[in-house]
Write a protein that holds these residues in place. Sequence first.
Motif, mmCIF file in Angstrom:
data_model
loop_
_atom_site.group_PDB
_atom_site.id
_atom_site.type_symbol
_atom_site.label_atom_id
_atom_site.label_comp_id
_atom_site.label_asym_id
_atom_site.label_seq_id
_atom_site.Cartn_x
_atom_site.Cartn_y
_atom_site.Cartn_z
ATOM 1 N N MET A 30 3.934 11.529 -6.849
ATOM 2 C CA MET A 30 5.060 11.981 -7.115
ATOM 3 C C MET A 30 5.101 11.599 -8.817
ATOM 4 N N TRP A 31 4.885 11.050 -9.416
ATOM 5 C CA TRP A 31 4.723 10.511 -10.649
ATOM 6 C C TRP A 31 3.504 9.242 -11.399
ATOM 7 N N PRO A 32 2.304 10.900 -11.153
ATOM 8 C CA PRO A 32 0.976 10.335 -11.792
ATOM 9 C C PRO A 32 1.042 9.956 -12.953
ATOM 10 N N LEU A 33 -0.075 8.584 -13.256
ATOM 11 C CA LEU A 33 -0.242 8.038 -14.353
ATOM 12 C C LEU A 33 -0.843 8.993 -15.648
ATOM 13 N N ARG A 34 -0.006 9.456 -17.042
ATOM 14 C CA ARG A 34 -0.022 10.076 -17.488
ATOM 15 C C ARG A 34 -0.143 9.223 -19.138
ATOM 16 N N SER A 35 -0.597 9.366 -20.466
ATOM 17 C CA SER A 35 -1.094 8.561 -21.131
ATOM 18 C C SER A 35 0.550 8.136 -22.354
ATOM 19 N N ASN A 36 0.870 9.658 -21.993
ATOM 20 C CA ASN A 36 1.839 10.188 -23.238
ATOM 21 C C ASN A 36 3.580 9.229 -21.957
ATOM 22 N N ALA A 37 3.574 9.061 -20.933
ATOM 23 C CA ALA A 37 4.431 8.404 -20.003
ATOM 24 C C ALA A 37 4.450 6.645 -20.618
ATOM 25 N N ALA A 38 4.160 6.101 -21.194
ATOM 26 C CA ALA A 38 4.039 4.717 -21.547
ATOM 27 C C ALA A 38 5.401 4.325 -21.360
ATOM 28 N N GLY A 39 5.739 3.345 -20.635
ATOM 29 C CA GLY A 39 7.617 2.648 -20.718
ATOM 30 C C GLY A 39 8.549 3.170 -20.156
ATOM 31 N N PHE A 40 7.724 4.816 -19.109
ATOM 32 C CA PHE A 40 8.813 5.395 -18.433
ATOM 33 C C PHE A 40 8.911 4.742 -16.684
ATOM 34 N N ASN A 41 10.186 4.089 -16.744
ATOM 35 C CA ASN A 41 10.189 3.326 -15.516
ATOM 36 C C ASN A 41 11.170 4.580 -14.060
ATOM 37 N N VAL A 42 10.294 4.623 -13.250
ATOM 38 C CA VAL A 42 11.407 5.151 -12.459
ATOM 39 C C VAL A 42 11.418 4.059 -11.093
ATOM 40 N N VAL A 43 12.742 5.114 -10.471
ATOM 41 C CA VAL A 43 13.138 3.657 -9.256
ATOM 42 C C VAL A 43 12.998 4.283 -7.911
ATOM 43 N N VAL A 44 12.372 3.392 -6.940
ATOM 44 C CA VAL A 44 12.225 3.384 -5.567
ATOM 45 C C VAL A 44 12.882 3.154 -4.743
ATOM 46 N N ARG A 45 13.973 3.655 -4.215
ATOM 47 C CA ARG A 45 14.593 3.064 -3.439
ATOM 48 C C ARG A 45 14.045 3.501 -1.879
ATOM 49 N N ILE A 46 14.356 1.602 -1.754
ATOM 50 C CA ILE A 46 13.805 1.362 -0.002
ATOM 51 C C ILE A 46 14.895 1.153 1.222
ATOM 52 N N ASP A 47 16.211 1.198 0.691
ATOM 53 C CA ASP A 47 17.489 0.726 1.588
ATOM 54 C C ASP A 47 17.236 0.836 3.240
ATOM 55 N N ALA A 48 16.681 2.252 3.545
ATOM 56 C CA ALA A 48 16.920 3.078 4.790
ATOM 57 C C ALA A 48 15.236 2.393 5.274
ATOM 58 N N LEU A 49 14.505 1.207 4.503
ATOM 59 C CA LEU A 49 13.770 0.874 5.256
ATOM 60 C C LEU A 49 14.189 -1.280 5.608
ATOM 61 N N LYS A 50 14.982 -1.626 4.475
ATOM 62 C CA LYS A 50 15.446 -2.495 4.567
ATOM 63 C C LYS A 50 15.650 -3.581 5.892
ATOM 64 N N ALA A 51 16.230 -2.679 7.250
ATOM 65 C CA ALA A 51 16.478 -2.589 8.123
ATOM 66 C C ALA A 51 16.023 -2.555 9.607
ATOM 67 N N GLU A 52 14.656 -1.632 8.596
ATOM 68 C CA GLU A 52 13.627 -1.859 9.499
ATOM 69 C C GLU A 52 12.291 -2.704 10.055
ATOM 70 N N THR A 53 11.804 -2.771 11.231
ATOM 71 C CA THR A 53 10.510 -3.639 11.374
ATOM 72 C C THR A 53 9.316 -2.590 11.017
ATOM 73 N N VAL A 54 8.172 -3.114 10.770
ATOM 74 C CA VAL A 54 7.092 -2.819 10.768
ATOM 75 C C VAL A 54 6.492 -1.516 11.425
ATOM 76 N N ALA A 55 6.966 -1.870 13.029
ATOM 77 C CA ALA A 55 6.178 -1.068 14.200
ATOM 78 C C ALA A 55 7.577 0.258 14.206
ATOM 79 N N SER A 56 9.026 0.087 13.496
ATOM 80 C CA SER A 56 9.037 1.299 13.311
ATOM 81 C C SER A 56 8.998 2.221 12.513
ATOM 82 N N CYS A 57 8.216 1.540 11.347
ATOM 83 C CA CYS A 57 8.159 1.999 10.490
ATOM 84 C C CYS A 57 6.607 3.214 10.589
ATOM 85 N N VAL A 58 5.745 2.773 11.404
ATOM 86 C CA VAL A 58 4.844 3.075 12.141
ATOM 87 C C VAL A 58 4.834 4.002 12.855
#
Length: 121
Positions: A30-58
């Motif tokens: 979604m956000w490919p590596l670009r030389s002109n984007a140095a210092g650009f931060n992205v937040v990826v929220r994984i709240d939906a996975l916090k209560a899951e097991t690996v098996a329920s993700c897979v």
Amino acid sequence: GPAFLQKAGLLDPRGALVVLAELYRQARTMWPLRSNAAGFNVVVRIDALKAETVASCVQPFAGKAWVLEKVSEKSAAVCQVSMPGVGDDRGESVDWSQRCLLRFQRASTCSANGTTLSADS
């Protein structure tokens, strides 16, 4: 990822790392590596996975899939969506221009120093 690793990683540490690796891999698409984007931060929220097991993700419930959804120019969130043709025919319309399917596969292989490593080893 720390909360997910503490819970899901307790039972399956390698599987939890596989899940996070796929999540971060898709975020990079979604956000490919670009030389002109140095210092650009992205937040990826994984709240939906916090209560899951690996098996329920897979293997989510029938007709469901995990996706990473771009919610702004600087953030994305993991969510579960109904998929048409996956388990039932009542799936929602999925806008793939803003979402990536998360494929949490357990059986991955890689080669290191001439030795093949497998998730099943």
